[in-house]
Design a protein around this motif. Structure first.
Motif, PDB file in Angstrom:
ATOM      1  N   GLN A  61       0.999  -1.124  -0.187  1.00  0.00           N
ATOM      2  CA  GLN A  61       0.230  -0.357  -0.231  1.00  0.00           C
ATOM      3  C   GLN A  61       0.660   1.413  -0.082  1.00  0.00           C
ATOM      4  O   GLN A  61       1.837   0.347   0.565  1.00  0.00           O
ATOM      5  CB  GLN A  61      -1.023  -0.506   0.974  1.00  0.00           C
ATOM      6  CG  GLN A  61      -2.365   1.249   1.210  1.00  0.00           C
ATOM      7  CD  GLN A  61      -2.810   0.330   1.986  1.00  0.00           C
ATOM      8  OE1 GLN A  61      -2.800   0.181   2.962  1.00  0.00           O
ATOM      9  NE2 GLN A  61      -4.216   1.481   1.739  1.00  0.00           N
ATOM     10  N   GLY A 123      -9.772  13.411   3.479  1.00  0.00           N
ATOM     11  CA  GLY A 123      -8.367  13.465   2.764  1.00  0.00           C
ATOM     12  C   GLY A 123      -8.759  13.441   1.307  1.00  0.00           C
ATOM     13  O   GLY A 123     -10.609  13.568   0.533  1.00  0.00           O
ATOM     14  N   ALA A 124      -8.242  12.894  -0.158  1.00  0.00           N
ATOM     15  CA  ALA A 124      -8.555  13.415  -1.600  1.00  0.00           C
ATOM     16  C   ALA A 124     -10.437  12.472  -1.591  1.00  0.00           C
ATOM     17  O   ALA A 124     -10.257  12.437  -2.660  1.00  0.00           O
ATOM     18  CB  ALA A 124      -7.032  12.901  -2.171  1.00  0.00           C
ATOM     19  N   LEU A 128     -13.554  12.976  -4.014  1.00  0.00           N
ATOM     20  CA  LEU A 128     -13.907  12.195  -4.734  1.00  0.00           C
ATOM     21  C   LEU A 128     -15.199  11.680  -4.710  1.00  0.00           C
ATOM     22  O   LEU A 128     -15.810  11.613  -5.484  1.00  0.00           O
ATOM     23  CB  LEU A 128     -12.819  10.993  -5.283  1.00  0.00           C
ATOM     24  CG  LEU A 128     -11.028  11.020  -5.650  1.00  0.00           C
ATOM     25  CD1 LEU A 128     -10.185   9.841  -5.544  1.00  0.00           C
ATOM     26  CD2 LEU A 128     -11.035  11.175  -7.309  1.00  0.00           C
ATOM     27  N   TYR A 152     -12.502   4.309  -7.995  1.00  0.00           N
ATOM     28  CA  TYR A 152     -12.842   5.579  -9.430  1.00  0.00           C
ATOM     29  C   TYR A 152     -14.552   4.599  -9.301  1.00  0.00           C
ATOM     30  O   TYR A 152     -15.474   4.982  -9.540  1.00  0.00           O
ATOM     31  CB  TYR A 152     -12.647   6.298 -10.233  1.00  0.00           C
ATOM     32  CG  TYR A 152     -11.510   6.480 -10.157  1.00  0.00           C
ATOM     33  CD1 TYR A 152     -10.529   7.657  -9.476  1.00  0.00           C
ATOM     34  CD2 TYR A 152     -10.061   6.931 -11.695  1.00  0.00           C
ATOM     35  CE1 TYR A 152      -9.612   8.951  -8.665  1.00  0.00           C
ATOM     36  CE2 TYR A 152      -8.855   7.358 -10.723  1.00  0.00           C
ATOM     37  CZ  TYR A 152      -8.646   8.254  -9.768  1.00  0.00           C
ATOM     38  OH  TYR A 152      -7.252   9.013  -9.301  1.00  0.00           O
ATOM     39  N   ASN A 208      -1.815   6.422 -10.067  1.00  0.00           N
ATOM     40  CA  ASN A 208      -1.617   5.267  -9.809  1.00  0.00           C
ATOM     41  C   ASN A 208      -2.082   4.585 -10.265  1.00  0.00           C
ATOM     42  O   ASN A 208      -3.415   4.651 -11.036  1.00  0.00           O
ATOM     43  CB  ASN A 208      -1.857   6.024  -8.305  1.00  0.00           C
ATOM     44  CG  ASN A 208      -2.385   4.559  -7.338  1.00  0.00           C
ATOM     45  OD1 ASN A 208      -1.814   3.873  -7.579  1.00  0.00           O
ATOM     46  ND2 ASN A 208      -3.048   4.153  -6.265  1.00  0.00           N
ATOM     47  N   ASP A 236      -7.856  13.977 -10.303  1.00  0.00           N
ATOM     48  CA  ASP A 236      -7.337  13.622  -9.176  1.00  0.00           C
ATOM     49  C   ASP A 236      -5.507  14.044  -8.950  1.00  0.00           C
ATOM     50  O   ASP A 236      -4.490  13.041  -9.948  1.00  0.00           O
ATOM     51  CB  ASP A 236      -7.294  12.030  -9.120  1.00  0.00           C
ATOM     52  CG  ASP A 236      -6.673  11.881  -7.344  1.00  0.00           C
ATOM     53  OD1 ASP A 236      -5.726  11.873  -6.811  1.00  0.00           O
ATOM     54  OD2 ASP A 236      -7.474  10.082  -7.514  1.00  0.00           O
ATOM     55  N   VAL A 238      -3.337  13.514  -6.677  1.00  0.00           N
ATOM     56  CA  VAL A 238      -2.469  13.708  -4.654  1.00  0.00           C
ATOM     57  C   VAL A 238      -0.595  13.462  -4.907  1.00  0.00           C
ATOM     58  O   VAL A 238      -0.419  13.979  -4.272  1.00  0.00           O
ATOM     59  CB  VAL A 238      -2.913  12.448  -4.191  1.00  0.00           C
ATOM     60  CG1 VAL A 238      -4.858  12.556  -4.177  1.00  0.00           C
ATOM     61  CG2 VAL A 238      -2.812  11.395  -5.174  1.00  0.00           C
ATOM     62  N   SER A 267      -4.196  16.168  -1.354  1.00  0.00           N
ATOM     63  CA  SER A 267      -3.785  15.483  -0.346  1.00  0.00           C
ATOM     64  C   SER A 267      -2.770  16.124   0.198  1.00  0.00           C
ATOM     65  O   SER A 267      -2.156  15.699   0.133  1.00  0.00           O
ATOM     66  CB  SER A 267      -4.054  14.172  -0.638  1.00  0.00           C
ATOM     67  OG  SER A 267      -3.613  12.722   0.361  1.00  0.00           O
ATOM     68  N   LYS A 270      -0.529  12.452   1.400  1.00  0.00           N
ATOM     69  CA  LYS A 270       0.345  12.806   0.242  1.00  0.00           C
ATOM     70  C   LYS A 270       1.860  13.962   0.189  1.00  0.00           C
ATOM     71  O   LYS A 270       2.660  13.382   0.197  1.00  0.00           O
ATOM     72  CB  LYS A 270      -0.067  12.359  -0.903  1.00  0.00           C
ATOM     73  CG  LYS A 270      -1.044  11.054  -1.359  1.00  0.00           C
ATOM     74  CD  LYS A 270      -0.173  10.253  -1.060  1.00  0.00           C
ATOM     75  CE  LYS A 270      -1.343   8.869  -1.311  1.00  0.00           C
ATOM     76  NZ  LYS A 270      -1.378   7.555  -1.008  1.00  0.00           N
ATOM     77  N   LYS A 278      -5.186  12.054   7.124  1.00  0.00           N
ATOM     78  CA  LYS A 278      -6.523  11.936   6.270  1.00  0.00           C
ATOM     79  C   LYS A 278      -7.768  13.878   5.958  1.00  0.00           C
ATOM     80  O   LYS A 278      -8.318  13.660   6.384  1.00  0.00           O
ATOM     81  CB  LYS A 278      -7.848  11.241   6.995  1.00  0.00           C
ATOM     82  CG  LYS A 278      -7.155   9.924   6.909  1.00  0.00           C
ATOM     83  CD  LYS A 278      -7.379   9.538   4.955  1.00  0.00           C
ATOM     84  CE  LYS A 278      -8.339   9.245   4.057  1.00  0.00           C
ATOM     85  NZ  LYS A 278      -8.425   8.171   2.697  1.00  0.00           N
ATOM     86  N   PHE A 362       5.141   4.854  -6.182  1.00  0.00           N
ATOM     87  CA  PHE A 362       5.340   3.090  -7.607  1.00  0.00           C
ATOM     88  C   PHE A 362       5.785   2.752  -8.389  1.00  0.00           C
ATOM     89  O   PHE A 362       5.875   4.014  -9.738  1.00  0.00           O
ATOM     90  CB  PHE A 362       3.311   2.335  -8.099  1.00  0.00           C
ATOM     91  CG  PHE A 362       2.204   2.890  -6.657  1.00  0.00           C
ATOM     92  CD1 PHE A 362       3.024   2.582  -5.157  1.00  0.00           C
ATOM     93  CD2 PHE A 362       1.441   3.971  -6.708  1.00  0.00           C
ATOM     94  CE1 PHE A 362       1.740   3.071  -4.162  1.00  0.00           C
ATOM     95  CE2 PHE A 362       0.798   4.817  -5.723  1.00  0.00           C
ATOM     96  CZ  PHE A 362       1.043   4.020  -4.379  1.00  0.00           C
TER      97      PHE A 362
HETATM   98  N1  IK2 Z   1      -6.206   9.183  -5.508  1.00  0.00           N
HETATM   99  C1  IK2 Z   1      -5.227   8.635  -5.396  1.00  0.00           C
HETATM  100  C2  IK2 Z   1      -5.115   8.318  -6.825  1.00  0.00           C
HETATM  101  C3  IK2 Z   1      -4.036   7.955  -4.582  1.00  0.00           C
HETATM  102  O1  IK2 Z   1      -3.708   7.104  -4.130  1.00  0.00           O
HETATM  103  C4  IK2 Z   1      -4.537   7.946  -3.661  1.00  0.00           C
HETATM  104  C5  IK2 Z   1      -4.229   6.910  -2.093  1.00  0.00           C
HETATM  105  N2  IK2 Z   1      -4.106   5.717  -2.441  1.00  0.00           N
HETATM  106  O2  IK2 Z   1      -2.956   4.903  -1.616  1.00  0.00           O
HETATM  107  C6  IK2 Z   1      -3.647   3.642  -1.940  1.00  0.00           C
HETATM  108  C7  IK2 Z   1      -2.329   2.983  -2.242  1.00  0.00           C
HETATM  109  O3  IK2 Z   1      -2.784   3.194  -3.414  1.00  0.00           O
HETATM  110  O4  IK2 Z   1      -1.350   2.783  -2.361  1.00  0.00           O
HETATM  111  C8  IK2 Z   1      -6.465   8.881  -2.641  1.00  0.00           C
HETATM  112  C9  IK2 Z   1      -6.380   9.517  -4.144  1.00  0.00           C
HETATM  113  C10 IK2 Z   1      -7.037   8.967  -1.744  1.00  0.00           C
HETATM  114  O5  IK2 Z   1      -5.833  10.203  -0.660  1.00  0.00           O
HETATM  115  P1  IK2 Z   1      -6.038  10.762   0.108  1.00  0.00           P
HETATM  116  O6  IK2 Z   1      -4.910   9.321   1.688  1.00  0.00           O
HETATM  117  O7  IK2 Z   1      -5.653  11.457   0.850  1.00  0.00           O
HETATM  118  O8  IK2 Z   1      -7.782   9.748   0.808  1.00  0.00           O
END
Ligand code: IK2
Length: 445
Positions: A61, A123-124, A128, A152, A208, A236, A238, A267, A270, A278, A362
């Motif tokens: 994660q 959090g983001a 969303l 999503y 991501n 998005d 972040v 975020s 992040k 969060k 990643f």
């Molecule tokens: N948007 C994206 C693209 C994210 O990667 C994340 C957080 N994801 O992390 C988990 C993982 O992929 O291992 C978010 C939104 C959510 O962000 P927040 O933690 O601010 O809610």
């Protein structure tokens, strides 16, 4: 006092539990709302549960295993000791919305009103959720670029919308290592995804799980289609501070005609390596953000005040030194670029093929040629899911299967990849390297 004999108690308890169980089974048919049907699976729940039983080196994660910077921890501690500790403004703590408006106003070249054009969320993730709930109606289509951050799809479906997928296609690379820039959208295919029912497109840059940083020209193609079809863009961002090498993070809201139709999501977790706090936000035109506010006030209503205060102080500090060596965002990018290079070099040295990411936390790795004796497939288990679970149980290394980031129709196209997270201490990366080297990977011939 009368006490029933132990056997009677056990018998009665069994009877009660049998009755309750029967009731539960009977009720479960009608207890849930139809909008959550089929949305119960979640990759984070599944892999977090698996890790609870297996000690691993965790490159799964996306969270740092190092501490947030001192200045932001001290700001949080000050907030706890001296306040504010009580409720604050529901749509965002005033110091935070003010600095976010100033900060992003500068970056977007746009006057942003802190009170009507910035919404602070849990959090983001909540930003969303508010976006989809507030803007997507039954049968509205939402274009999602694959591979995508997994939430999503269920969030669109929960709002009653219909996800429409478009894939990033890898270009042939003639023997050299692939980078995330080699994965591109076909502009004609993209144009064909827009229909009368399209309400929004979701973009994620840096992406991501792939690490793609969309170039200005690529974003311009998307922006032109949004303007032409009067479509909203949920952007998005972040990982916005983490574009490596010469890559530039371009904000689609800054392109002509896009401010009024884009929701830019960020975020604090992040940005400042404090994912558990969060604190996130949605920024956009007031006529769009006011609908997100409606969802927020009827769901979470409020985010932790102390965390908002600390993130506000963090942004005030960053505002004064953006792009300079004393900036945390600047330093984190430098550090993570080194970690990315280090992990990629190790993967290559053991014969694996990473896709070098242009940004984010990643990198994905092609596992199609790795020789490994996996247990038989259970129904519905993609190759990469089985591989990732095998890796956890047999080698003590956690990664995430990339088919978890695409629709069920397209899992086959991505099931030869695992995602590795490199926002980790050097000591964690060293342990991962040891596992990879001791594994003695052999390839299929
Ligand atoms: N948007 C994206 C693209 C994210 O990667 C994340 C957080 N994801 O992390 C988990 C993982 O992929 O291992 C978010 C939104 C959510 O962000 P927040 O933690 O601010 O809610």
């Amino acid at each position: 006092m009368f006490r029933a004999p132990a056997r009677t108690i056990i018998k009665n308890n069994r009877l009660i539990s049998a009755i309750l169980h029967r009731k539960k089974v009977k009720m479960s048919r009608q207890i849930h709302a139809r909008r959550i049907e089929g949305l119960d699976k979640n990759i984070w729940v599944e892999f977090t549960n698996l890790l609870a039983d297996h000690p691993v080196v965790n490159l799964g994660q996306g969270f740092p295993d190092f501490s947030p910077p001192n200045f932001i921890k001290e700001a949080f501690t000050r907030a706890i000791n001296n306040g504010p500790n009580q409720y604050t403004r529901g749509f965002g703590h005033p110091p935070l919305v003010k600095i976010l408006a100033k900060f992003f106003g500068k970056l977007l070249g746009q006057d942003i009103d802190p009170f009507s054009e910035v919404l602070v969320t849990v959090g983001a993730y909540e930003a969303l959720f508010c976006s989809f709930q507030a803007l997507i109606d039954d049968e509205d289509e939402v274009i999602i670029i694959e591979p995508y951050f997994d939430c999503y799809e269920p969030m669109v479906r929960m709002a009653g919308g219909r996800p429409v997928y478009i894939q990033l296609h890898p270009k042939p690379v003639d023997g050299r290592l692939m980078t995330s820039a080699d994965w591109v959208l076909d502009p004609v295919e993209l144009a064909n995804k827009f229909s009368k029912r399209t309400k929004a497109i979701v973009i994620n840059t840096p992406n991501n799980p792939l690490g793609k940083v969309f170039k200005r020209e690529e974003l311009q193609v998307i922006a032109d289609l949004c303007v032409k079809h009067n479509v909203l863009c949920i952007s998005d961002e972040v990982y916005e501070w983490l574009a490596y090498d010469a890559n530039e993070h371009v904000r689609i809201a800054s392109l002509p005609g896009m401010w009024e139709r884009t929701i830019t999501i960020g975020s604090g977790g992040k940005a400042f390596s404090a994912t558990g706090w969060k604190v996130g936000w949605a920024i956009g035109h007031k006529d769009v953000i006011n609908h997100l506010q409606t969802v927020h006030q009827n769901s979470n209503y409020h985010c932790a005040t102390g965390a908002q205060q600390a993130v506000a102080e963090g942004f005030v500090k960053e505002y004064g030194c953006l792009g300079a060596p004393e900036s945390y965002f600047f330093n984190l990018r430098q550090e993570l670029q080194l970690k990315r290079d280090r992990l990629a070099a190790c993967l290559v040295s053991v014969g694996l093929k990473p896709v070098i990411p242009e940004g984010g936390y990643f990198l994905i790795v092609d596992i199609s040629a790795v020789k490994v004796d996996l247990p038989d497939s259970k129904i519905g288990q993609s190759y990469d899911y089985r591989f990732a679970k095998w890796l956890i149980i047999n080698k003590g290394l956690a990664t995430i299967p990339v088919s978890g980031f695409c629709s069920s129709e397209h899992k086959k196209d991505f099931e030869n990849f695992l995602r590795f997270c490199f926002v980790k201490e050097d000591s964690t990366l060293t342990k991962a390297e040891q596992i990879l080297q001791e594994w003695k990977i052999t390839m299929l011939t």
